[in-house]
Design an enzyme around this catalytic site. Sequence first.
Site, PDB file in Angstrom:
ATOM      1  CG  ASP A 190      71.318 -88.098 -29.422  1.00 30.91           C
ATOM      2  OD1 ASP A 190      71.702 -88.715 -30.432  1.00 30.91           O
ATOM      3  OD2 ASP A 190      71.046 -88.673 -28.363  1.00 30.91           O
ATOM      4  NE  ARG A 243      71.192 -93.560 -34.677  1.00 32.57           N
ATOM      5  CZ  ARG A 243      71.641 -93.504 -33.433  1.00 32.57           C
ATOM      6  NH1 ARG A 243      70.962 -92.816 -32.515  1.00 32.57           N
ATOM      7  NH2 ARG A 243      72.759 -94.121 -33.091  1.00 32.57           N
TER       8      ARG A 243
END
Length: 367
Positions: A190, A243
């Site tokens: 993640d 991100r």
Amino acid sequence: MKRAVARRIPAVVAAVALATSAGAALAVSPASAAAGAATGYASQNGGTTGGQGGVTVRATTGTQIHQALCGRAAKDTPITIEVEGTINHGNTTKVSGDSCETAAGVIELKRIGNVTIIGVGGGAVFDQLGIHIRESRNIIIRNVTIRNVKKSGSPTSNGGDAIGMEKNVRNVWVDHVDLLASGGESEGYDGLFDMKDNTQYVTLSYSTLRNSGRGGLVGSSESDRSNGFITYHHNLYRDIDSRTPLLRGGTAHMYNNHYAGLRESGINSRAGAKAKVDNNYFEDSHDALGTFYTDEAGYWQVSGNTFDNVTWSSPDEETNPAGPDPRSTTTVSIPYGHALDQTACVPGIVSRTAGANTGMKESDGRC
């Protein structure tokens, strides 16, 4: 040629013993925290000092880290934990005590305060094991490597985040760390550096984030806008899908970072977020800055950045790239002092100073 300045860890003095709730005894000293001071937003809101003024403990296993936390007189008793060696699932067990809430298979900093974790000696590697910060404040993490933390597959830890912060977290300084994965979500990983549910006053400095699908987020959803006041400076983001970070609401300041090989998108300011983006060097990347994957706009103030071989998408309902000619769409006032390195010098400065086991060198303002 740029000369970097090394910071030194003070010597341990007057060894004593700290009895832990598990019955172990670890060497400690009443030394202050490692040299260096928090920068950026972590220096605000009363500052971030970690375990300064408390004892210093040496740990070579995750269990010993937990024992040190559990052996304190109270949950906010200052402590510096010097870590050396490889911390993994095999040596990280749950430890109980009145001053801790730990768990196996993760370094758990939950409902505690005034803690420094710092790698020393031959280095500290958290292998497939994340650090979870929840409902805590005044935390420092320095000079460690955290790699290959998974949310699926085996073994799993910390929801797949290398460092994850959530729920009423305040004042965290992460400095000179290496955060890396061996792939993206499809490989079980993640985020490398995630913040959500009212996390504020955080700085990530002189660190590397590499080879991951997700660099990190601020806010878990478009409605999670209680996070913010985050500084990112002198970091390397290399070979990341997206991100770097993803911002949902709040304010962030990015300066003197080197971004290379951003494959899908970079700084993604959305859902009302404001990003101040100063003197960063972006290269060989796609959609380095903008609002992506949503129709809820974010904003940015840009100054002094270099975009070297950066490509940009065409705008549509859910895509608003800042380029190819980035212009400011908001203004952001920064409450702390900071010196900006020349943008052309940033790749070289970051390559010499960022990451674990570099002597915790910092820029001295010269190229």
